[in-house]
Design an enzyme around this catalytic site. Structure first.
Site, PDB file in Angstrom:
ATOM      1  N   ASN A 258      -0.592  -1.080   2.176  1.00 10.63           N
ATOM      2  CA  ASN A 258      -1.816  -1.828   2.472  1.00 10.63           C
ATOM      3  C   ASN A 258      -1.458  -3.257   2.885  1.00 10.63           C
ATOM      4  OD1 ASN A 258      -1.022  -2.637  -0.226  1.00 10.63           O
ATOM      5  ND2 ASN A 258      -3.053  -3.555  -0.397  1.00 10.63           N
ATOM      6  N   CYS A 260      -1.495  -6.243   1.621  1.00 13.71           N
ATOM      7  CA  CYS A 260      -0.769  -7.168   0.727  1.00 13.71           C
ATOM      8  C   CYS A 260       0.452  -6.559   0.078  1.00 13.71           C
ATOM      9  CB  CYS A 260      -1.720  -7.702  -0.327  1.00 13.71           C
ATOM     10  SG  CYS A 260      -3.022  -8.724   0.380  1.00 13.71           S
ATOM     11  N   GLU A 262       1.005  -4.149  -2.239  1.00 13.12           N
ATOM     12  CA  GLU A 262       1.119  -3.620  -3.594  1.00 13.12           C
ATOM     13  C   GLU A 262       0.911  -2.113  -3.674  1.00 13.12           C
ATOM     14  OE1 GLU A 262      -3.312  -4.428  -3.284  1.00 13.12           O
ATOM     15  OE2 GLU A 262      -1.434  -5.265  -2.520  1.00 13.12           O
TER      16      GLU A 262
END
Length: 768
Positions: A258, A260, A262
């Site tokens: 995704n 970011c 994580e």
């Protein structure tokens, strides 16, 4: 309190911001935080009968799920993270774009690996045309997402990934060189163990597609190209894709994540996220392990129930997410917990405790999942450390596993704005007797306690993100990653003075310590005119000294429009008007004289340079404010250009009269805030420009002549207090005027880059 350690129950925490609730969380007829929590608890508990348990966990502030604004609504879109495949066909490309737009519409972030797309220039057998390559299709996705605002108000958030052996990897790495290009995308290069070994041994590296080698280069040359660009403006990040798949909990390979980073996911899978506020479990200098276990189990049960009750706009995502039952339980308030335990962030004790805490949470989560599954682990993944965006603001704790971002805050209420301290720092300062209003003023101005008369042990505890060496950032990320099923979203903050070698070392350290990915951000690096390291040579514009960039195959200055003609002679910058209008603009002499005025504004300290002609009349104005490369800096530059253009126009109006016209038009322009009182009041940046012109023309007097941070002489127009706040929405570190950007939601200058994501400290807006 004993030796600086605090009982958590005795420390006054920030209250839930009513305006943050109203802007982001209250739905329909809801009026209070209780209403929000009950709706959220019913969403996850309606099939399990655990509504009261979930209510107490969230209401107590111990656990916060993401996507609370949607839970319990007619469309309970509870997932934050999504990954889609991009197949090498027009139908596949457009089909994925359609699905991604559906997800972005509801506020989800989407990631893709574009490596399956054939290289630029490859012949297309069905049409006989040439392929345009992965970067061009990233442009298509970017253009589409510019007009599809997430949840109707957030800008799109995408992750673009390309494998390190794709023939178009160089084009991909440099696609965000120009400030603002592909701004809806974060980009990362997926690197393999074989590539890292080739870099280490300076071996050849084949750029290939489906077995066909297009070019052979040195692996180290490609690595240095990645590192130099990351130093330049933060992109690209790096994903250690073999590390990801060695620790892959899914029964199929992973290629993307995704925005970011994580959530490393297979295609058509999403994830529900939630975070535990660790600062709630530091009691009397000890970790409340029993309480932490209880909330971990509750968090697993909540997120598992949320998956069952959630809505997805794409059927295949719903099918596969419910099949895998993957959840992402993470943490926030880590820096606050360390402070309460009297442990400096940049210490071996902190890293050791981080590893211990995350192992404890992961083990408890795994055990609870097995209980829910009747002895078999029910959820494919359980833990993930995500950006905590607005929920950390809601909880009143530090973000994710990041260090504290600021010590002094501006608390805004309906009856005015009040200056406040970090909740733990204030308690320590008052109980140990070194609190004073003068100290608060200095912290507000400097953004740090390191140069103040504060006890040394307190200084050690309250280092901010930029004051902590990059190695400790990576060590914390690695410690938490060791016992996290999925991945850790974290920004490795670097000072502006950091070198390319520092970035290289950070990337290698992340790889060797088991991190799944890494993103760095060098303070002030996202700008057109970069402050170069000594070992980097860049060609500059002869007109304005900005860096020359490549555009459409030739060098241009994106600041003033200069470009060399093909004969090698300097070409004049073409004005937007016709030839007759061009002759009415006075040419700039080789040398002009002037002065720089430092004027405090609602957005922070502005440095306004006014240069004058031989008659003493202002000839040009330059306005510098805020973090380089930010929206605020761009607006300031535009203001300076327009004022300068007006001053340079020939005409019947004399120079002095022209300045008076500008002052008349700019003076008194106001925004949401002002600084200073009476004749010293500055209402906005345009108002500050008017003040600088008045100072330069002798219409008002300045008080002192001083030096700025670089030792240059500047006119200190007036010693005004810096005030940064925001429309009564919440809390904002006061020094953000120097570091932050303008929030697209509330318009305040408090938009910061943390945890690989932008969030606003004033209104809670988040791009994640």
């Amino acid at each position: 309190m004993t030796n600086g350690r605090l009982k958590t129950v005795n420390v006054a925490r920030p209250e839930i911001s009513r305006n943050l609730l109203a802007k982001r969380y209250l739905q329909n007829n809801e009026k209070t935080w209780d209403d929000v929590v009950m709706r959220v608890a019913r969403h996850a508990g309606r099939k399990t009968g655990r509504t009261r348990e979930f209510f107490e966990a969230v209401y107590s502030g111990k656990f916060f799920p993401s996507r609370m604004a949607y839970m319990g609504t007619p469309y309970p879109f509870a997932s934050s993270c999504f990954v889609f495949p991009v197949d090498d066909s027009l139908m596949g490309i457009m089909g994925t774009l359609t699905d991604a737009c559906q997800v972005q519409k509801y506020g989800g972030g989407t990631g893709y690996n574009f490596s399956h797309l054939r290289p630029k220039g490859e012949v297309i057998s069905t049409s006989g045309g040439e392929a345009s390559g992965p970067v061009s299709f990233m442009g298509l996705y970017h253009n589409a997402m510019e007009v599809v605002h997430r949840a109707g108000k957030k800008h799109a958030a995408q992750m673009g990934i390309l494998n390190c052996d794709h023939p178009n990897i160089m084009e991909f790495i440099q696609c965000k060189d120009k400030e603002g290009a592909y701004w809806t995308f974060n980009i990362s290069v997926a690197v393999t163990d074989r590539f890292m070994e080739a870099v280490k041994n300076n071996r050849d590296w084949d750029l290939q597609f489906k077995g066909k080698v297009y070019k052979t280069i040195k692996a180290r040359d490609l690595w240095e190209y990645i590192v130099q660009h990351a130093w330049h403006n933060g992109d690209p990040g790096v994903i250690f894709i073999d590390t990801v798949n060695r620790n892959n909990c899914y029964p199929e390979p992973i290629e993307a994540c995704n925005p970011c980073g994580e959530q490393m996911l297979p295609p058509y899978v999403s994830c529900n996220l939630g975070s535990i506020d660790l600062s709630r479990f530091a009691m009397d200098g000890q970790v409340d392990w029993k309480g932490l276990e209880e909330v971990t189990r509750t968090g697993v049960r909540f997120l598992d129930g949320s998956v069952s009750a959630a809505f997805w706009p794409v059927a295949k995502i719903q099918e596969r997410t419910r099949k895998f039952k993957n959840i992402g339980l993470g943490v926030m308030g880590w820096a606050d917990m360390l402070i309460l335990l009297n442990i400096p962030y940049d210490s071996g004790d902190a890293v050791e405790l981080g590893e211990k805490v995350m192992k404890f949470i992961n083990d408890a989560a795994n055990d609870e999942s097995r209980r829910l599954g009747g002895g078999k682990r029910k959820n494919t993944t359980l833990t993930s450390i995500a950006p905590t965006g607005s929920i950390s603001l809601l909880a009143g704790c530090s973000s994710g596993i990041e260090p504290v971002f600021g010590i002094v805050t501006m608390k805004n209420t309906y009856v005015g704005s009040f200056r406040g301290l970090h909740w733990i720092f204030e308690d320590i300062a008052k109980k140990r007797g070194f609190y004073s209003e003068e100290m608060v003023e200095r912290i507000a101005k400097e953004g740090s306690v390191q140069n103040l008369d504060v006890p040394s042990d307190v200084k050690r505890l309250f280092k901010t993100a930029m004051e902590i060496d990059w190695e400790w950032h990576v060590k914390h990320q690695a410690a938490f990653q060791k016992y996290t099923d999925n991945a850790v979203s974290k920004t490795v903050n670097l000072a502006n003075s950091a070198t390319v070698e520092d970035v290289d070392k950070a990337y290698w350290m992340a790889y060797e310590t088991g991190c799944k990915s890494i993103t760095v951000y060098r303070d002030g690096s996202r700008q057109v005119q970069v402050m170069d390291a000594k070992d980097v040579s860049r060609e500059k514009c002869p007109n304005c000294n900005a860096i020359l960039f490549m555009k459409d195959g030739e060098q241009v200055c994106v600041t003033c429009g200069y470009k060399p003609d093909k004969s090698g002679r300097v070409s004049e910058v073409k004005p937007m008007a016709d030839e007759a209008a061009e002759q009415t603009v006075r040419r700039r002499p080789m040398r002009v004289n002037g002065a720089t005025y430092r004027i405090e504004t609602p957005m922070g300290s502005a440095f306004i340079t006014v240069n004058h002609d031989s008659d003493g009349n202002p000839f040009e104005v330059f306005v510098v404010i805020g973090k380089a490369g930010s929206e605020l800096t761009g607006m300031a530059e535009a203001l300076g250009r327009l004022v300068s253009k007006f001053l340079k126009l020939d005409g019947r109006v004399g120079g002095k009269e022209r300045v008076e016209m500008l002052i008349d038009q700019l003076s008194g322009i106001g925004g949401g805030r002002s600084v200073g009182f009476g004749p010293n009041k500055i209402r906005s940046l345009p108002d500050a420009v008017a003040k600088a012109l008045m100072l330069h023309m002798g219409m008002v007097s300045y008080q002192v002549e001083g030096k700025d941070e670089n030792g240059s002489v500047v006119q200190m127009a007036m010693p005004l207090p810096v005030k940064v706040g925001g429309n009564g929405y919440g809390q904002a570190p006061l020094f953000l005027a120097k570091k932050a950007d303008i929030c697209p939601s509330c318009g305040e200058g408090t938009l910061t880059f943390e945890e690989g994501c932008k969030k606003c400290y004033s209104c809670g807006y988040s791009e994640c």
